[in-house]
Design an enzyme around this catalytic site. Sequence first.
Site, PDB file in Angstrom:
ATOM      1  NE  ARG A  12      33.741-103.042  63.043  1.00 27.54           N
ATOM      2  CZ  ARG A  12      34.395-101.972  63.477  1.00 27.54           C
ATOM      3  NH1 ARG A  12      34.410-100.863  62.774  1.00 27.54           N
ATOM      4  NH2 ARG A  12      35.057-102.021  64.614  1.00 27.54           N
ATOM      5  NE  ARG A  46      33.739-108.785  67.678  1.00 30.35           N
ATOM      6  CZ  ARG A  46      34.735-107.880  67.747  1.00 30.35           C
ATOM      7  NH1 ARG A  46      35.832-108.144  68.403  1.00 30.35           N
ATOM      8  NH2 ARG A  46      34.605-106.706  67.172  1.00 30.35           N
ATOM      9  NE  ARG A  88      39.511-100.920  63.067  1.00 28.95           N
ATOM     10  CZ  ARG A  88      39.065-101.515  64.160  1.00 28.95           C
ATOM     11  NH1 ARG A  88      39.583-101.212  65.326  1.00 28.95           N
ATOM     12  NH2 ARG A  88      38.111-102.401  64.109  1.00 28.95           N
ATOM     13  NE  ARG A 104      37.728 -97.151  65.815  1.00 24.86           N
ATOM     14  CZ  ARG A 104      37.325 -98.299  66.371  1.00 24.86           C
ATOM     15  NH1 ARG A 104      37.260 -98.415  67.670  1.00 24.86           N
ATOM     16  NH2 ARG A 104      36.993 -99.307  65.613  1.00 24.86           N
ATOM     17  CE  LYS A 125      35.061-104.407  72.547  1.00 24.45           C
ATOM     18  NZ  LYS A 125      34.329-103.576  71.596  1.00 24.45           N
TER      19      LYS A 125
END
Length: 217
Positions: free
Chosen positions: A171, A88, A160, A127, A13
């Site tokens: 998540r 969300r 992160r 990531r 996204k």
Amino acid sequence: MNLVLLGPPGSGKGTLAKLLSSELSIPHISTGDILREEAKAGTLLGKEAAPSMKKGELVPDHLVLEVMKARLKKPDCQKGFLLDGFPRTLRQALGLDDMLTSSTKSIDLAFRFEVSSDCLLRRLRGRLICPECGADFNLHTKPPQKDLICDFCESQLHQRPDDAPEVILNRLKVYREQTTPIEEHYAKQGKLRKINGESCPDSILKNALSILQSEKR
Ligand code: AMP
């Protein structure tokens, strides 16, 4: 164009949002980025949001809705916006509809990213972000030129905290349970469009632009 990008963490996204934002000259609004900045600055909102973020849980709806109400009133949103990571929950989607209706606007389209679980996990595990300038990298798809060093400001890159393996699984579960139902909300209004999130960023951008073009006709 008022657009919503829907998809689990790691579905691409943010990458599409950055590309589309510069193509369409509309702001890319990421609730995750806003909340991380608030947490980093130690504001009251940041302090309230941080515990949920750390666990990979959703920040309470009333806080997110308050932040977004203020953000969408800013002048840069008058010609359109791209929402990344919001809404969300169904309550947020309904709250967003109310905010927009009161200023005679509405969501034009919601893009839903389709990505396999294997691909999501690989992307999330690779990531890396720069804590100084916010640039993002990925060990598999967009590696930094020097090992773990930001290409732009030479700071040490970090994972992160919520990309830690156990938090990632939470998540993804939270997405399935709390966010998937809002796809139906946009589908019922004829606004949901699917995007193959496994192709390269340029193809995803082309696909999104061609969908937008065909909507205008
Ligand atoms: P993201 O960068 O979009 O993956 O978001 C990071 C974290 O911020 C999420 O795991 C949530 O804890 C929080 N967050 C971001 N957007 C929202 C939202 N719309 N509602 C609730 N929590 C959110």
